[in-house]
Design a protein around this motif. Structure first.
Motif, PDB file in Angstrom:
ATOM      1  N   ARG A  31       9.156 -12.067  29.617  1.00 18.09           N
ATOM      2  CA  ARG A  31       9.728 -12.353  29.196  1.00 18.09           C
ATOM      3  C   ARG A  31      10.144 -13.986  30.144  1.00 18.09           C
ATOM      4  N   SER A  32       9.807 -13.869  30.958  1.00 17.80           N
ATOM      5  CA  SER A  32      10.147 -15.025  32.418  1.00 17.80           C
ATOM      6  C   SER A  32       9.040 -15.712  31.998  1.00 17.80           C
ATOM      7  N   ALA A  33       8.164 -16.009  31.174  1.00 20.55           N
ATOM      8  CA  ALA A  33       7.052 -17.113  30.604  1.00 20.55           C
ATOM      9  C   ALA A  33       7.240 -17.823  29.553  1.00 20.55           C
ATOM     10  N   SER A  34       8.814 -17.202  28.967  1.00 25.59           N
ATOM     11  CA  SER A  34       9.002 -17.718  27.624  1.00 25.59           C
ATOM     12  C   SER A  34       9.046 -19.554  27.953  1.00 25.59           C
ATOM     13  N   LEU A  35       9.819 -19.935  29.344  1.00 27.85           N
ATOM     14  CA  LEU A  35      10.710 -21.546  29.159  1.00 27.85           C
ATOM     15  C   LEU A  35       8.872 -22.116  29.415  1.00 27.85           C
ATOM     16  N   PRO A  36       8.158 -21.369  30.075  1.00 26.91           N
ATOM     17  CA  PRO A  36       7.268 -22.450  30.510  1.00 26.91           C
ATOM     18  C   PRO A  36       5.640 -22.418  29.017  1.00 26.91           C
ATOM     19  N   LEU A  37       5.746 -21.408  28.553  1.00 25.86           N
ATOM     20  CA  LEU A  37       5.071 -21.417  27.339  1.00 25.86           C
ATOM     21  C   LEU A  37       5.213 -22.502  26.692  1.00 25.86           C
ATOM     22  N   LEU A  38       7.030 -21.964  25.835  1.00 24.80           N
ATOM     23  CA  LEU A  38       7.756 -23.652  25.327  1.00 24.80           C
ATOM     24  C   LEU A  38       6.985 -24.679  25.610  1.00 24.80           C
ATOM     25  N   HIS A  39       7.360 -24.436  27.063  1.00 27.69           N
ATOM     26  CA  HIS A  39       6.951 -25.823  28.066  1.00 27.69           C
ATOM     27  C   HIS A  39       5.118 -26.137  27.295  1.00 27.69           C
ATOM     28  N   LEU A  40       4.748 -26.004  27.505  1.00 29.32           N
ATOM     29  CA  LEU A  40       3.137 -25.677  26.989  1.00 29.32           C
ATOM     30  C   LEU A  40       3.055 -25.983  26.011  1.00 29.32           C
ATOM     31  N   TRP A  41       4.018 -25.535  24.687  1.00 37.04           N
ATOM     32  CA  TRP A  41       3.985 -25.332  23.367  1.00 37.04           C
ATOM     33  C   TRP A  41       3.718 -27.244  22.650  1.00 37.04           C
ATOM     34  N   GLN A  42       5.091 -27.844  23.675  1.00 36.83           N
ATOM     35  CA  GLN A  42       5.794 -28.613  22.973  1.00 36.83           C
ATOM     36  C   GLN A  42       4.431 -29.627  23.749  1.00 36.83           C
ATOM     37  N   LYS A  43       4.190 -29.739  25.005  1.00 36.72           N
ATOM     38  CA  LYS A  43       2.984 -30.909  25.775  1.00 36.72           C
ATOM     39  C   LYS A  43       1.777 -30.718  24.844  1.00 36.72           C
ATOM     40  N   HIS A  44       1.138 -29.434  24.293  1.00 40.10           N
ATOM     41  CA  HIS A  44       0.365 -29.784  22.946  1.00 40.10           C
ATOM     42  C   HIS A  44       0.628 -30.197  21.995  1.00 40.10           C
ATOM     43  N   PHE A  45       1.651 -29.941  21.123  1.00 39.52           N
ATOM     44  CA  PHE A  45       1.983 -30.277  19.643  1.00 39.52           C
ATOM     45  C   PHE A  45       2.610 -30.756  20.130  1.00 39.52           C
ATOM     46  N   GLY A  46       4.078 -31.303  20.877  1.00 38.08           N
ATOM     47  CA  GLY A  46       4.478 -32.642  20.296  1.00 38.08           C
ATOM     48  C   GLY A  46       6.218 -32.224  20.387  1.00 38.08           C
ATOM     49  N   TYR A  47       6.067 -30.730  20.068  1.00 38.98           N
ATOM     50  CA  TYR A  47       7.396 -30.102  19.559  1.00 38.98           C
ATOM     51  C   TYR A  47       7.477 -27.990  19.205  1.00 38.98           C
ATOM     52  N   VAL A  48       8.495 -27.798  19.324  1.00 43.02           N
ATOM     53  CA  VAL A  48       8.219 -26.803  18.996  1.00 43.02           C
ATOM     54  C   VAL A  48       8.132 -25.630  18.052  1.00 43.02           C
ATOM     55  N   SER A  49       7.427 -25.482  17.111  1.00 44.56           N
ATOM     56  CA  SER A  49       7.428 -25.114  15.846  1.00 44.56           C
ATOM     57  C   SER A  49       7.775 -23.020  15.609  1.00 44.56           C
ATOM     58  N   ARG A  50       8.343 -23.290  14.426  1.00 42.12           N
ATOM     59  CA  ARG A  50       8.890 -21.477  14.338  1.00 42.12           C
ATOM     60  C   ARG A  50       7.451 -21.306  14.515  1.00 42.12           C
ATOM     61  N   GLU A  51       6.428 -21.872  14.516  1.00 39.16           N
ATOM     62  CA  GLU A  51       4.878 -20.898  14.398  1.00 39.16           C
ATOM     63  C   GLU A  51       4.966 -20.874  16.038  1.00 39.16           C
ATOM     64  N   GLY A  52       5.005 -21.308  16.689  1.00 37.57           N
ATOM     65  CA  GLY A  52       4.691 -21.847  17.909  1.00 37.57           C
ATOM     66  C   GLY A  52       6.234 -20.493  18.624  1.00 37.57           C
ATOM     67  N   VAL A  53       7.307 -20.083  18.081  1.00 35.88           N
ATOM     68  CA  VAL A  53       8.372 -19.186  18.312  1.00 35.88           C
ATOM     69  C   VAL A  53       7.742 -17.842  18.400  1.00 35.88           C
ATOM     70  N   GLU A  54       7.154 -18.233  17.499  1.00 35.80           N
ATOM     71  CA  GLU A  54       6.106 -16.569  17.059  1.00 35.80           C
ATOM     72  C   GLU A  54       5.434 -16.447  17.472  1.00 35.80           C
ATOM     73  N   TRP A  55       4.400 -17.030  18.380  1.00 34.14           N
ATOM     74  CA  TRP A  55       3.041 -17.071  18.565  1.00 34.14           C
ATOM     75  C   TRP A  55       4.262 -17.015  19.629  1.00 34.14           C
ATOM     76  N   ILE A  56       4.486 -17.444  20.469  1.00 28.33           N
ATOM     77  CA  ILE A  56       4.869 -16.923  21.833  1.00 28.33           C
ATOM     78  C   ILE A  56       5.267 -15.286  22.035  1.00 28.33           C
ATOM     79  N   ALA A  57       6.296 -15.101  21.182  1.00 32.90           N
ATOM     80  CA  ALA A  57       6.913 -13.477  21.721  1.00 32.90           C
ATOM     81  C   ALA A  57       5.641 -12.305  21.431  1.00 32.90           C
TER      82      ALA A  57
END
Length: 171
Positions: A31-57
């Motif tokens: 769970r502690s990796a959630s925020l770093p993964l959100l940042h990674l997703w945002q860096k890659h795509f420019g924002y965090v989509s619903r799809e991003g949240v679901e993939w990270i989860a």
């Protein structure tokens, strides 16, 4: 929890490898990796989509709401696409006294970022620029201060903004 992992087709192996590396840094609690993964997703795509949240989860074996709670708590996590160049103008006291409110309006006008897309974020029609106020950028001695994407600019003037915009429009 669904144990069958699906990979969105637009995720390249480099992104997946980087995500796995981040997760490996948190062996006790994924769970502690959630925020770093959100940042990674945002860096890659420019924002965090619903799809991003679901993939990270799914990667962290969490319910999507657990990741969504983190994503909505931090204002630096974006939930919609913003400009290619994101102006963040500090509005705290020293910057306000040094003219950040006037600079904010000046930037909006010169970027043609007049459409508010929520939470006082303005986006240009061509999608190149977004402009928003942010809280302290921790450079009060050089007010007014702003950031463009991840780069901080101090002692900002209208003339400096004109030069910056000319350079950005050439790219």
């Amino acid at each position: 929890m669904n144990t069958v992992e699906t990979v969105p087709p637009h995720l390249d192996q480099g992104f997946i490898d980087e995500a796995e590396k981040i997760i490996s840094q948190y062996p006790v609690s994924k769970r502690s990796a959630s925020l770093p993964l959100l940042h990674l997703w945002q860096k890659h795509f420019g924002y965090v989509s619903r799809e991003g949240v679901e993939w990270i989860a799914q990667k962290l074996e969490l319910e999507p709401i657990a990741v969504e709670e983190i994503a909505t708590f931090y204002p630096m996590i974006r939930h919609r696409p913003l400009g290619k160049y994101q102006f963040k103008v500090c509005r705290t006291l020293s910057c306000a006294l040094a003219g950040s409110y006037q600079l904010f309006d000046y930037i909006k006008q010169n970027c043609n970022a007049l459409q508010e897309v929520g939470h006082h974020v303005y986006l240009s029609e061509d999608g190149q620029f977004s402009v928003e106020f942010v809280e302290c950028l921790a450079a009060c001695g050089n007010a007014p201060v702003m950031m463009i994407n991840e780069e901080e600019w101090m002692d900002v003037t209208k003339e400096k903004i004109q030069g910056i915009l000319a350079q950005l429009r050439k790219k």
